[in-house]
Every structure is written in structure tokens, then in C-alpha cells.
Write a protein that holds these residues in place. Structure first.
Motif: not given
Length: 541
Positions: A297-301, A359-364
Motif C-alpha cells: 500500500r506504499t504506492s498509489g495503486e 479482484e485479487i487476480v486483477a491486482l498487479p
């Protein structure tokens, strides 16, 4: 012992007896190259054939008398109803068909009967018919040559198959295979235990499988009683039968099998335990896998970060993690994949902020760990039969990247599809074919229920028709056409009539492609009508 050493009555001018090996040598060389001592010139070939005929009769009939052995016990009766006469004739026809010996030639329009035999057997077994005794040798010969036929053949052949297998070493495979549809002995624990302890391997496998399907706990207790004395390969087969009716009460037995002296047995136990979400092994694997994957969660996305294990400790090895990576594979990624595969999928929603599988699969995923992580999730979804995760990993069938780089490989997609219901599976593949064509669909079609649902069958026929109109090489689609012959609903035969004519070929079409396409559709139509006749003969609606 053959009485080849005794002389036969000799014709005038011929020898009293000639060794069989000498006759074979003379026949191979020819009488013009080696003249026999008893004849010459034009008479030599006829004299050789006469002697060979006499010797053949003697070799077949000249046996020394021997004490008669004990007669075998009669085969157990088969209580199932006999095949209808038309179905019996069809079975004989299917068994008499043999693959062609020509290489690379046209198949023509005739159906491939041997490829229809598995479907015929499935229908006959579903109807509960018994085979005519006279076809049993041909059935066992067919199963001897094709291992994929063995379960269906042995289920259909019934008790006489084992009886015959004891008399012919060529059919010994039947004694090592588990005949389907095994019936339990009468409700007598003593007889059950006697069969378990004294029966043939195939009978023991059939007994354990049948008992496991009805009384899981009793089957487990029966196996535990002789576990220590079983051979490693037998323990592996028996343990695999525990997949049926797997329940929490199996956990202590499977935990004990994690320490088995056979690596394959340990691996099977480690594969079964994660299917019990509340098992101690599942909890241990969940803790290890969760420590390797987190949300950054340190970056924007938001993105997933992966930190694979730095070592494979003894505890991981006992729980089924193979320490040595295959050639060309990094150790840490190898260990990570095994941990994620064995961890219950339910942990990831809790671990990753309450997100759904989609949603998990869509995360980079950072640092190029996406393919490794998604591949492990695919294996976990297949192992745990989780349709929610399978849908997320499959993605929409019409997505542009469905066959592109970075997507789940088609082989993995086929396995994921197998966790979905037949209707949903067929619908997904139908849309995939409509979007991407048939070139990548062969593996996906192989996991769809037979006969294909109407939307799927029509998507396949439409795609074949498009390929034909485009002048494509018809032999490029021979695999799909072969599947269609076995899997398309016979009711579709009427729709295909218009495709059996030779089409006008585009200028850039392959020479003669139209004729090949017409033959292929004629064969498809003929095969579908034959399958419809098979079903009617067996009493199918």
C-alpha cells in the motif's frame, strides 16, 4: 509336448520326415536357390508345399497324451439383462473394425468405428446390459491394446472377464485393474475381511472402492488394518481411493501417511490433506503461503508483493514440499508454487483485504512474480475444485488477451474449466470459439460434456464452416473434426446436410481443399447418424 519327432506316412519319392525349421528355410530361400534333396526341377516347389501341409497338420494335432487337469470352476453368473440383438450386432461390428494401415491417405467418408467403441461402452454400462459371452475375447483383446478402454470394458464384461483372464496370460491386465461397478459381498464383516485379505489385487481394489463409496469409515479402517504389510505400489493405489468420500475423520490416517517410506505415498497424502480445509496440514501451508504474499500500500495503486521462502526446512518437506527444483527452475519460485498450491484458497480473501477472487487476480504483481503466483492459484483451484477462483483465473472468454502472452495457458484453462458445471463450461468454450476460432480450442473442447450442448455444437460447426469458406487447409482442423464426430449431438446431423457438397474454392484456397472438406462433413454426418442408431439400439430415448 509336440510329437514332431515321429515320422508320418511318406509319399512315394518323399522323405519320411523333415524338420520344420528346414522347411521354413527352404521356403524363405526358394527351391531355385536351394534344391531340396528329395525333389528337383519343377516338382520341387509342389513337393515342398506338400511336406509343409503334412507337417502343419502334425504340429497342430500330434500331441502326446497327458493327464487331464482339474476343470476350472464355472464363472460367476452375470445377473444383468442381455444386450438387445441389434445392439449385440453393432458391438460385433465395432470390435471387428481395425485402424487402416495406409499412411497419410484420405480417410474418406466412412466412420471410424473403433473411436465410437468407448461411447458405445459408456451407453451400454449406463443401461446395465451384460455382453454376449462370445464377444468377451474380442473385448479383452481391444482393452489389451488400448488402456483407455480398460475400465469401461471390464465394467461391461463383468465377472466372466476375470474368469477368462485367469486362463489367458494375454489378459492378465484384467487381474491388475479394478472392474467398475463392483458389488460388495453380503453384509458379513467376516466375508468382507476374507476377500480383503485373500482376494486378487483387482478384487481388493474393487472392494475398497465400493466400500469407500458407501461406508467411508469402514473402508478406511479396513485399509488401516493391513497398511503396514502392503507393497508401496499397492499403498499408493489404495490411498488414491480415499479421494472418494474424503472427510475430516481421514486426517489422522493421512497425517500418518506423510511419514510413509514411499515418496509417492507421501506426496499423495500431502495432496489429499489440503482438500480438508480444517486439517492441520492446510493450516500449516496457509501460514507459510500467507507469509510470502502481501498487499503493498506504499504506492498509489495497490499491488501484490511476493517474498518466496529462503529455505525448504524439514517441516515443509514432511508436508509434501519437494526440496529439489527441476532443471532450469529457481529453488525459491519452486517452493513458493508448492506452498500457494497447497494453501486453502479461502485464506487469500482474509489475507488480502477482503477482496474477491476476481479482484485479487486483477491486482498487479511486483517483480515479475505474476505468472508464478497465478499458475499456483490455478493448480490450487483445480485441486480444491473451487469454481469461484476458476472463473476469476479464466477471465471472460471474449477477452482480447485470451490467447495472448501472459494469459493463463490453454492447458491450465482446460483444467480450470473442468471445475465448472457442464452448462457453464460449454457456454464459456462456445464464446471462446466464436471470438478466437478453433485453432486454440482443441484442449478446451476435450473437457466439455458429451454430447456437446447445442450452443457449443453450433459454435464448432459455424467455425468449421468459416474455415471451409476461407479455403483453409482442412487437415489443420482434423483434430476438431474428429472430436465433433464423437461429441456433437446427433440431432445436429440435419444442419450439416448443406455442408456435404463440394464448395466453390476461392482463388487463394489450397488445391483440392473443397473435396477434402466435403468428405469430412459427409463423414461427420454419417457418424452422427450412426451414433443416433447406437443410442436407439441400446434403448436410449
Amino acid at each position: 509336448m509336440r510329437a514332431t519327432e515321429h515320422a508320418t506316412p511318406a509319399a512315394p519319392g518323399s522323405p519320411s520326415a523333415v524338420p520344420w525349421e528346414e522347411l521354413v528355410t527352404l521356403a524363405l530361400l526358394g527351391t531355385d536357390r536351394r534344391t531340396p534333396p528329395w525333389a528337383s526341377g519343377r516338382e520341387a516347389p509342389a513337393a515342398l508345399l506338400d511336406l509343409a501341409a503334412v507337417e502343419t497338420v502334425r504340429r497342430r494335432a500330434g500331441l502326446r497324451p497327458a493327464p487331464a487337469g482339474p476343470r476350472p470352476e464355472p464363472a460367476a453368473p452375470d445377473p444383468r439383462p442381455p444386450l438387445p440383438p441389434a445392439a449385440a450386432r453393432r458391438l460385433a461390428l465395432l470390435l471387428s473394425d481395425r485402424p487402416g494401415t495406409g499412411g497419410g491417405g484420405r480417410r474418406g467418408t466412412a466412420p471410424d468405428l473403433m473411436e465410437l467403441l468407448p461411447q458405445w461402452l459408456a451407453l451400454a454400462n449406463a443401461r446395465g446390459f451384460a455382453p454376449p459371452p462370445e464377444v468377451l475375447p474380442a473385448l479383452l483383446d481391444a482393452a489389451r491394446g488400448r488402456t483407455d478402454l480398460r475400465p469401461a470394458v471390464l465394467a461391461f464384461a463383468g465377472p466372466r472377464a476375470l474368469w477368462l483372464a485367469r486362463l489367458n496370460p494375454d489378459w492378465r491386465f484384467a487381474l491388475r485393474s479394478a472392474p467398475g461397478g463392483a458389488e460388495l459381498p453380503p453384509e458379513d464383516p467376516g466375508r468382507v475381511r476374507d476377500l480383503w485379505e485373500q482376494g486378487l489385487f483387482a478384487e481388493r481394489v474393487a472392494l475398497l472402492g465400493a466400500l469407500r463409496a458407501r461406508q467411508p469409515a469402514a473402508a478406511r479402517e479396513l485399509l488401516a488394518g493391513t497398511w503396514a504389510t502392503e507393497r508401496a505400489e499397492d499403498r499408493l493405489m489404495f490411498l488414491d481411493l480415499l479421494r472418494t468420500g474424503l472427510e475430516p475423520a481421514d486426517e489422522p490416517f493421512l497425517e500418518q501417511a506423510l511419514s510413509d517410506r514411499s515418496r509417492n505415498v507421501r506426496a499423495t497424502a500431502a495432496e489429499l490433506l489440503p482438500a480438508l480445509p480444517g486439517s492441520a496440514l492446510a493450516a500449516r501451508m496457509a501460514a507459510r503461503a500467507a507469509a510470502c504474499v502481501a498487499v503493498d500500500r506504499t504506492s498509489g495503486e495497490p499491488a501484490l508483493v511476493v517474498e518466496p521462502p529462503h529455505e525448504c526446512d524439514p517441516g515443509m518437506e514432511r508436508d509434501g514440499v519437494a526440496a529439489t527444483a527441476p532443471t532450469g527452475r529457481g529453488e525459491r519460485s519452486w517452493w513458493l508454487g508448492q506452498l500457494v498450491e497447497a494453501a486453502p484458497l479461502a485464506i487469500w480473501t482474509r489475507r488480502l483485504g477482503g477482496r474477491t477472487p476476481t479482484e485479487i487476480v486483477a491486482l498487479p504483481v511486483a517483480d515479475d512474480w505474476r505468472d508464478e503466483l497465478h499458475a499456483a492459484w490455478c493448480r490450487a483451484a483445480v485441486r480444491q475444485r473451487d469454481p469461484g477462483w476458476s472463473r476469476a483465473l479464466l477471465g471472460p472468454p471474449s477477452a482480447p488477451e485470451a490467447g495472448g502472452p501472459g494469459a493463463v495457458p490453454l492447458a491450465e484453462r482446460a483444467k480450470l474449466l473442468s471445475t465448472l458445471g457442464p452448462a457453464e463450461r460449454a457456454e464459456w468454450v462456445a464464446v471462446f470459439i466464436a471470438t478466437h476460432g478453433l485453432s486454440e480450442a482443441f484442449q478446451l473442447l476435450g473437457v466439455c460434456a458429451v454430447p456437446w450442448a447445442t450452443p457449443l455444437g453450433r459454435a464448432v460447426v459455424d467455425a468449421l464452416n468459416i474455415a471451409r469458406d476461407a479455403g483453409s487447409y482442412p487437415w489443420s482442423f482434423s483434430g476438431v473434426m474428429g472430436l465433433a464426430e464423437r461429441c456433437l449431438d446427433p440431432a445436429e446431423a440435419g444442419r450439416l446436410a448443406a455442408l456435404t457438397a463440394i464448395p466453390d474454392e476461392p482463388e487463394d484456397a489450397s488445391p483440392g481443399a473443397g473435396g477434402y472438406w466435403a468428405e469430412a462433413f459427409q463423414r461427420l454426418t454419417t457418424t452422427l447418424r450412426l451414433r443416433a442408431a447406437m443410442r436407439e439400439e441400446l434403448g436410449e430415448p
